[in-house]
Design a protein around this motif. Structure first.
Motif, short mmCIF file in Angstrom:
data_model
loop_
_atom_site.label_atom_id
_atom_site.label_comp_id
_atom_site.label_asym_id
_atom_site.label_seq_id
_atom_site.Cartn_x
_atom_site.Cartn_y
_atom_site.Cartn_z
N ARG A 55 26.60 -77.45 35.20
CA ARG A 55 26.09 -78.90 34.83
C ARG A 55 24.88 -78.91 34.26
N ARG A 56 23.88 -78.19 34.51
CA ARG A 56 22.71 -78.39 33.95
C ARG A 56 22.50 -77.65 32.65
N CYS A 57 23.37 -76.70 32.39
CA CYS A 57 23.25 -76.39 30.74
C CYS A 57 24.48 -76.61 29.92
N LYS A 58 25.54 -77.41 30.88
CA LYS A 58 26.77 -77.73 30.10
C LYS A 58 27.62 -76.56 29.45
N GLY A 59 27.60 -75.39 30.32
CA GLY A 59 28.44 -74.30 29.90
C GLY A 59 27.91 -73.42 28.89
N ARG A 60 26.73 -73.63 28.53
CA ARG A 60 26.14 -72.82 27.25
C ARG A 60 25.54 -71.54 27.92
N GLY A 61 24.61 -71.77 28.92
CA GLY A 61 23.91 -70.74 29.49
C GLY A 61 22.54 -70.71 28.98
N LYS A 62 21.98 -71.60 28.02
CA LYS A 62 20.77 -71.51 27.64
C LYS A 62 20.34 -73.10 27.84
N ARG A 63 18.98 -73.23 28.01
CA ARG A 63 18.43 -74.39 28.20
C ARG A 63 17.01 -74.49 27.20
N VAL A 64 16.63 -75.56 27.02
CA VAL A 64 15.27 -75.95 26.15
C VAL A 64 14.18 -75.81 27.36
N ARG A 65 13.32 -74.74 26.90
CA ARG A 65 12.22 -74.45 27.59
C ARG A 65 11.33 -75.96 27.89
N VAL A 66 10.50 -75.87 28.89
CA VAL A 66 9.92 -77.26 29.28
C VAL A 66 8.96 -77.65 28.07
N GLY A 67 8.02 -76.33 27.74
CA GLY A 67 7.17 -76.70 26.73
C GLY A 67 7.65 -77.15 25.58
N ARG A 68 8.76 -76.61 25.02
CA ARG A 68 9.29 -77.02 23.86
C ARG A 68 9.93 -78.50 23.92
N TRP A 69 10.57 -78.78 25.04
CA TRP A 69 10.98 -80.12 25.36
C TRP A 69 9.76 -81.32 25.18
N ILE A 70 8.75 -80.98 25.76
CA ILE A 70 7.26 -81.62 25.67
C ILE A 70 7.07 -81.88 24.10
N TYR A 71 7.07 -80.70 23.46
CA TYR A 71 6.58 -80.78 22.12
C TYR A 71 7.76 -81.41 21.15
N ASN A 72 8.80 -81.44 21.45
CA ASN A 72 9.84 -82.04 20.66
C ASN A 72 9.75 -83.62 20.87
N ARG A 73 9.53 -84.05 22.04
CA ARG A 73 9.26 -85.14 22.58
C ARG A 73 8.07 -85.99 21.94
N ALA A 74 7.07 -85.12 21.82
CA ALA A 74 5.66 -85.69 21.31
C ALA A 74 5.79 -85.67 19.81
N SER A 75 6.59 -85.11 19.04
CA SER A 75 6.70 -84.94 17.73
C SER A 75 7.72 -86.17 17.27
N ARG A 76 8.71 -86.31 18.08
CA ARG A 76 9.40 -87.44 17.88
C ARG A 76 8.76 -88.82 18.08
N ILE A 77 7.98 -88.90 18.92
CA ILE A 77 7.08 -90.13 19.13
C ILE A 77 6.19 -90.38 18.18
N TYR A 78 5.54 -89.09 17.57
CA TYR A 78 4.54 -89.41 16.26
C TYR A 78 5.38 -89.78 15.32
N ARG A 79 6.39 -89.20 15.05
CA ARG A 79 7.13 -89.49 13.82
C ARG A 79 7.74 -91.17 13.74
N ALA A 80 7.93 -91.50 14.81
CA ALA A 80 8.40 -92.94 15.04
C ALA A 80 7.12 -93.99 14.63
N GLY A 81 5.94 -93.56 15.35
CA GLY A 81 4.78 -94.33 14.99
C GLY A 81 4.19 -94.40 13.77
N THR A 82 4.59 -93.49 12.92
CA THR A 82 4.10 -93.33 11.52
C THR A 82 4.73 -93.85 10.48
N HIS A 83 6.24 -94.21 10.97
CA HIS A 83 6.95 -94.83 9.63
C HIS A 83 7.08 -96.33 10.19
#
Length: 83
Positions: A55-83
Motif C-alpha cells: 500500500r505504501r509504494c502501490k506495488g512499484r517497489g520505489k518511493r520518493v525520498r524525503v529530501g526530494r519530496w521536500i524539494y518538490n513541494r518547495a519548488s511547486r509552492i515557489y512556482r505557484a507564488g511567482t505566477h
C-alpha cells in the motif's frame, strides 16, 4: 579544531551528501516491502508466495525520498507564488 566546529562540519558534510543523493537518485526502495512491491507470505506448506501489493509504494517497489519530496513541494509552492 574545537568539538563544536567539528560537529558542525560533520553535519554539513552529511547534509550535502544527502542532498547529492536526492538529486542523483530521487527514488529509493520502499522500506515496507524492501523493493519487492508486494508482501511475501507463505502458503500452508511453508513455501513463500506473493502476497498483496504494497500500500505504501502501490506495488512499484520505489518511493520518493524525503529530501526530494521536500524539494518538490518547495519548488511547486515557489512556482505557484511567482505566477
Amino acid at each position: 579544531m574545537t568539538p563544536i566546529a567539528l560537529a558542525i562540519a560533520c553535519l554539513l558534510a552529511v547534509t550535502l551528501c544527502y542532498v547529492a543523493l536526492c538529486a542523483g537518485s530521487p527514488f529509493g526502495t520502499c522500506r515496507k516491502c524492501n523493493g519487492f512491491g508486494f508482501a511475501t507470505t507463505t502458503d500452508r506448506k511453508g513455501r513463500p508466495k506473493r502476497g498483496k501489493n504494497c500500500r505504501r509504494c502501490k506495488g512499484r517497489g520505489k518511493r520518493v525520498r524525503v529530501g526530494r519530496w521536500i524539494y518538490n513541494r518547495a519548488s511547486r509552492i515557489y512556482r505557484a507564488g511567482t505566477h
